[in-house]
Design a protein around this motif. Structure first.
Motif, PDB file in Angstrom:
ATOM      1  N   ASP A 354       0.540  -8.344   2.687  1.00  0.00           N
ATOM      2  CA  ASP A 354      -0.469  -7.891   3.517  1.00  0.00           C
ATOM      3  C   ASP A 354      -1.768  -7.305   2.666  1.00  0.00           C
ATOM      4  N   HIS A 355      -2.701  -7.705   3.052  1.00  0.00           N
ATOM      5  CA  HIS A 355      -4.152  -7.268   2.156  1.00  0.00           C
ATOM      6  C   HIS A 355      -4.106  -5.921   2.318  1.00  0.00           C
ATOM      7  N   ASP A 356      -4.412  -5.344   3.329  1.00  0.00           N
ATOM      8  CA  ASP A 356      -4.665  -3.853   3.599  1.00  0.00           C
ATOM      9  C   ASP A 356      -3.465  -2.983   3.012  1.00  0.00           C
ATOM     10  N   SER A 357      -2.086  -3.394   3.092  1.00  0.00           N
ATOM     11  CA  SER A 357      -0.820  -2.648   2.549  1.00  0.00           C
ATOM     12  C   SER A 357      -1.186  -2.720   1.211  1.00  0.00           C
ATOM     13  N   LEU A 358      -1.449  -3.644   0.655  1.00  0.00           N
ATOM     14  CA  LEU A 358      -1.592  -4.015  -1.078  1.00  0.00           C
ATOM     15  C   LEU A 358      -2.663  -3.043  -1.703  1.00  0.00           C
ATOM     16  N   ARG A 359      -3.583  -2.994  -0.875  1.00  0.00           N
ATOM     17  CA  ARG A 359      -4.817  -2.174  -1.422  1.00  0.00           C
ATOM     18  C   ARG A 359      -4.410  -0.808  -1.234  1.00  0.00           C
ATOM     19  N   SER A 402      -2.966 -14.648   0.191  1.00  0.00           N
ATOM     20  CA  SER A 402      -2.466 -15.103  -1.030  1.00  0.00           C
ATOM     21  C   SER A 402      -3.265 -15.800  -2.107  1.00  0.00           C
ATOM     22  N   ILE A 403      -4.723 -15.424  -1.897  1.00  0.00           N
ATOM     23  CA  ILE A 403      -5.748 -16.160  -2.524  1.00  0.00           C
ATOM     24  C   ILE A 403      -6.416 -15.287  -3.473  1.00  0.00           C
ATOM     25  N   MET A 404      -6.439 -15.383  -4.823  1.00  0.00           N
ATOM     26  CA  MET A 404      -6.880 -14.409  -5.852  1.00  0.00           C
ATOM     27  C   MET A 404      -8.373 -14.899  -6.043  1.00  0.00           C
ATOM     28  N   ASN A 405      -9.267 -14.442  -5.105  1.00  0.00           N
ATOM     29  CA  ASN A 405     -10.709 -14.754  -4.966  1.00  0.00           C
ATOM     30  C   ASN A 405     -11.464 -14.590  -6.303  1.00  0.00           C
ATOM     31  N   GLY A 406     -11.135 -13.445  -7.000  1.00  0.00           N
ATOM     32  CA  GLY A 406     -11.962 -13.129  -8.106  1.00  0.00           C
ATOM     33  C   GLY A 406     -13.444 -13.119  -7.872  1.00  0.00           C
ATOM     34  N   ALA A 407     -13.659 -12.204  -6.876  1.00  0.00           N
ATOM     35  CA  ALA A 407     -15.204 -11.837  -6.649  1.00  0.00           C
ATOM     36  C   ALA A 407     -15.691 -10.916  -7.751  1.00  0.00           C
ATOM     37  N   ASP A 408     -14.984 -10.014  -8.069  1.00  0.00           N
ATOM     38  CA  ASP A 408     -15.514  -9.232  -9.129  1.00  0.00           C
ATOM     39  C   ASP A 408     -15.363  -9.722 -10.487  1.00  0.00           C
ATOM     40  N   ASP A 409     -13.910 -10.324 -10.688  1.00  0.00           N
ATOM     41  CA  ASP A 409     -13.531 -10.768 -11.938  1.00  0.00           C
ATOM     42  C   ASP A 409     -13.433 -12.458 -11.829  1.00  0.00           C
ATOM     43  N   ASP A 410     -14.501 -13.201 -12.366  1.00  0.00           N
ATOM     44  CA  ASP A 410     -15.929 -12.697 -12.680  1.00  0.00           C
ATOM     45  C   ASP A 410     -16.966 -13.643 -11.756  1.00  0.00           C
ATOM     46  N   GLY A 411     -16.401 -13.569 -10.440  1.00  0.00           N
ATOM     47  CA  GLY A 411     -17.705 -14.114  -9.618  1.00  0.00           C
ATOM     48  C   GLY A 411     -18.837 -13.186  -9.788  1.00  0.00           C
ATOM     49  N   ASP A 555      -8.721  -3.478  -7.582  1.00  0.00           N
ATOM     50  CA  ASP A 555      -8.601  -4.690  -7.271  1.00  0.00           C
ATOM     51  C   ASP A 555      -8.602  -5.761  -8.497  1.00  0.00           C
ATOM     52  N   TYR A 556      -8.375  -5.261  -9.447  1.00  0.00           N
ATOM     53  CA  TYR A 556      -8.662  -5.965 -10.641  1.00  0.00           C
ATOM     54  C   TYR A 556      -7.165  -7.043 -10.756  1.00  0.00           C
ATOM     55  N   HIS A 557      -7.314  -8.223 -10.940  1.00  0.00           N
ATOM     56  CA  HIS A 557      -6.105  -9.135 -10.581  1.00  0.00           C
ATOM     57  C   HIS A 557      -5.314  -9.024  -9.666  1.00  0.00           C
ATOM     58  N   GLN A 558      -5.982  -9.056  -8.474  1.00  0.00           N
ATOM     59  CA  GLN A 558      -5.178  -8.553  -7.182  1.00  0.00           C
ATOM     60  C   GLN A 558      -5.723  -9.522  -6.292  1.00  0.00           C
ATOM     61  N   LEU A 559      -4.860  -9.673  -4.999  1.00  0.00           N
ATOM     62  CA  LEU A 559      -5.449 -10.629  -4.090  1.00  0.00           C
ATOM     63  C   LEU A 559      -6.520  -9.788  -3.300  1.00  0.00           C
ATOM     64  N   THR A 560      -6.828  -8.620  -3.222  1.00  0.00           N
ATOM     65  CA  THR A 560      -7.787  -7.962  -2.702  1.00  0.00           C
ATOM     66  C   THR A 560      -9.246  -8.050  -3.370  1.00  0.00           C
ATOM     67  N   ASP A 561      -9.476  -8.774  -4.565  1.00  0.00           N
ATOM     68  CA  ASP A 561     -10.731  -8.911  -5.224  1.00  0.00           C
ATOM     69  C   ASP A 561     -11.640  -9.836  -4.492  1.00  0.00           C
ATOM     70  N   GLU A 562     -12.187  -9.248  -3.413  1.00  0.00           N
ATOM     71  CA  GLU A 562     -12.807 -10.092  -2.441  1.00  0.00           C
ATOM     72  C   GLU A 562     -14.497  -9.522  -2.434  1.00  0.00           C
TER      73      GLU A 562
END
Length: 606
Positions: A354-359, A402-411, A555-562
């Motif tokens: 769950d995205h919000d729980s992890l964050r 489940s997707i590691m979007n990598g928006a910050d790192d390094d989108g 959000d570093y190396h987390q599913l929440t990096d969106e």
């Protein structure tokens, strides 16, 4: 631009909008939460927050599947970068007149169908009784076995180099060792004992980083990869078996026949011998008794073994993307000012959470994301976590992710680089500007190493390099010394003191002055920041380089990096700052002077 970006978002997949549509017109859960979706719009010459939104909401979209190196999402991401370079009128600077610099990259591993180990005539069960071991050059262990009815001899404990093996007893045979004892299990710490406001994990953080990154190799991996033990090879053994499979983690056993994606390896050493990890039960079959009762030199049952750790080229190319804006001054156009960012991230996880729980957990207990150790929340912290999750549930349903979007790192660095490219495309810098989108930073800085080892421009002609990684956060509540104009900077004076002087001088006269944080430059910093991104490969080739970042957040190396959590106004300021520094270096009459080799490079293992 609108047409290009719509192609990226809709041409790949429509899965990204599934949870976004259900969350329209709802209140945000997080103070840094932006919209779930962003309608693409044409970009402009200036470096703006809305341009960055347009670019990043597509580049870090769920449909890009985490852009892992060698996978389809990364291929499509690099294709977008190349199309943008072309649209901006930049000159291709990759291989054979293209924007791409392809790397020999693909899967390597063992084939379970063709791998076998027979002990005393009995076929052992893979994953239960044995697994082959990945080659380890330091221990003289190779990855190819082709043995038929070869005798085995007990060799004692792996790593006990105080005992010399008698070549007459081991030559032409398979040495059987008891693997080194498994490392002490990591203690689950209370979060308040290791983490301050910004997640600095005191004395334990250096030890925890590798655990957080999931590099547990199990007992067999530790046995072969830990203490150097060349005794079996030196004694003429033709193979090694390590009795330690029972202590290997289930994840390691499950992954034994799962290929990894790597750059084409060099040829194996002719002296390397194959190795495998076996269970105590399998060892008992070999010696007709429990292994604890064996003595060095005891003969065991013969084995027949067949496996091969083989590599093949990926069907989806792994590639850097390189482009040049030629300089306007003929006397300086042969010199380059380089800017870079990496295009890859970590793909898709096998399971969703769950995205919000992890964050919620990471916001309270792991303020630097994967850099901070997993820890047990205190009672006070658990109350905060539960409160955040309760608020999230009052606003929206659970959001499996489940997707590691990598928006910050390094989108974030990638899209800022594209904005800098669009800005320069409307200008006439004196020196040439080279733009490099590095592949494989997350896989071990592979793309930048490939570029400096196989440069498409003369490295000696690069006046200065600017690498950006994670320039999408930096809020005051996220990083130490954070704020709307903060910028973390490393390396500016490592090779050329003048580089740092130029940056400070440019910053002093700008209307948009940045608050430069240089505290990460300290070599003894436990996170060893400078060594962990692509700039380090430029320093090894004496190219002055500076690393720009806004730091690690939850959000570093987390599913929440969106994309919804990126501070676009702040990222645009970083882009304008880096552009101005590059412009100043481009217009300097003289090149930056090199003060000498970087004395801190040994800390990077170089």
């Amino acid at each position: 631009m609108r047409r290009v970006f719509v192609a990226i978002v809709t041409g790949l997949s429509l899965t990204a909008s599934a949870h976004a549509q259900s969350a329209k017109n709802v209140k945000p859960v997080w103070p840094d939460e932006g919209p779930f979706t962003w309608a693409p719009r044409p970009t402009v010459a200036d470096i703006t927050a809305n341009d960055l939104r347009t670019r990043l909401y597509g580049f870090a979209n769920d449909s890009m599947q985490g852009r892992r190196m060698g996978e389809l999402g990364n291929y499509k991401g690099t294709d977008y970068i190349a199309r943008e370079f072309k649209r901006l009128g930049l000159k291709p600077a990759g291989d054979s007149g293209t924007y791409f610099q392809n790397m020999p990259y693909g899967p390597i591993g063992f084939d379970s169908a063709s791998s076998q180990l027979i002990a005393g005539g009995a076929t052992l069960r893979s994953k239960t009784d044995w697994i082959p071991q990945v080659p380890n050059a330091a221990a003289g262990l190779g990855g190819r076995a082709d043995l038929t009815n070869v005798p085995t001899v007990f060799a004692g404990r792996w790593g006990d180099t105080s005992m010399v093996l008698d070549a007459s007893a081991f030559r032409g045979k398979v040495a059987v060792f008891i693997a080194s004892p498994p490392a002490r299990a990591a203690v689950v710490l209370r979060c308040d004992s290791v983490i301050d406001k910004f997640g600095a994990a005191a004395a334990v953080i250096g030890d925890s980083i590798e655990k957080v990154r999931g590099t547990d190799r199990g007992a067999a991996g530790r046995g072969a990869g830990g203490p150097r033990d060349m005794r079996a090879v030196n004694a003429g053994a033709v193979g090694v078996l390590l009795v330690g499979l029972d202590s290997v983690s289930r994840a390691t056993v499950s992954a034994a026949f799962t290929p990894r994606i790597v750059v084409q390896p060099t040829a194996a050493s002719a002296t390397a011998v194959p190795s495998a990890s076996i269970s105590r039960a399998a060892a008992a079959v070999l010696f007709n008794r429990e292994i604890d009762g064996a003595k060095v030199g005891d003969a065991g049952q013969p084995i027949t073994a067949s496996w091969n750790y083989a590599w093949s080229m990926s069907k989806t190319p792994a590639r850097n993307v390189v482009a040049i804006l030629p300089g306007s001054d003929p006397s300086r156009a042969g010199e380059y000012v380089l800017v870079s960012a990496h295009n890859d991230h970590n793909g898709v996880n096998a399971t969703a959470v769950d995205h919000d729980s992890l964050r919620a957990v990471n916001t309270v207990t792991r303020r630097q994301g994967a850099n901070d150790p997993v820890c047990r929340p205190t009672a006070e912290q658990q109350v905060k976590i539960d409160s955040i999750i309760k608020r999230a549930r009052s606003i929206r349903p659970p959001r499996p992710d489940s997707i590691m979007n990598g928006a910050d790192d390094d989108g974030s660095g990638t899209v800022v680089m594209l904005e800098i490219a669009e800005k320069f495309a409307h200008e006439k810098p004196s020196r040439s500007i080279v733009f490099v989108s590095h592949e494989g930073e997350e896989a071990g800085l592979l793309g930048s190493k490939w570029f400096v080892d196989h440069p498409t421009i003369p490295l000696a002609s690069i006046v200065a390099a600017h690498n950006m990684d994670m320039v999408g956060k930096g809020r005051v509540d996220q990083v130490k010394f954070g704020g709307p104009t903060s910028i973390q900077m490393l390396g500016a004076r490592r090779l050329s003191r003048e580089f740092g002087d130029v940056i400070d001088s440019v910053n002093a006269v700008r209307s948009e002055v940045m608050a430069i944080d240089k505290t990460w430059e300290v070599p003894s910093n436990p996170l060893n920041r400078f060594c962990r991104s692509d700039q380090v490969n430029y320093v090894t080739h004496n190219v002055p380089v500076t690393y720009f970042s806004l730091g690690y957040a939850q959000d570093y190396h987390q599913l929440t990096d969106e994309p919804q959590y990126i501070d676009y106004e702040h990222a645009a300021k970083v882009g304008r700052f880096v552009h101005d520094v590059m412009s100043a270096i481009s217009e300097r009459k003289e090149r930056l002077k090199i003060a000498g080799p970087d004395p801190t490079m040994p800390s990077c293992g170089r």
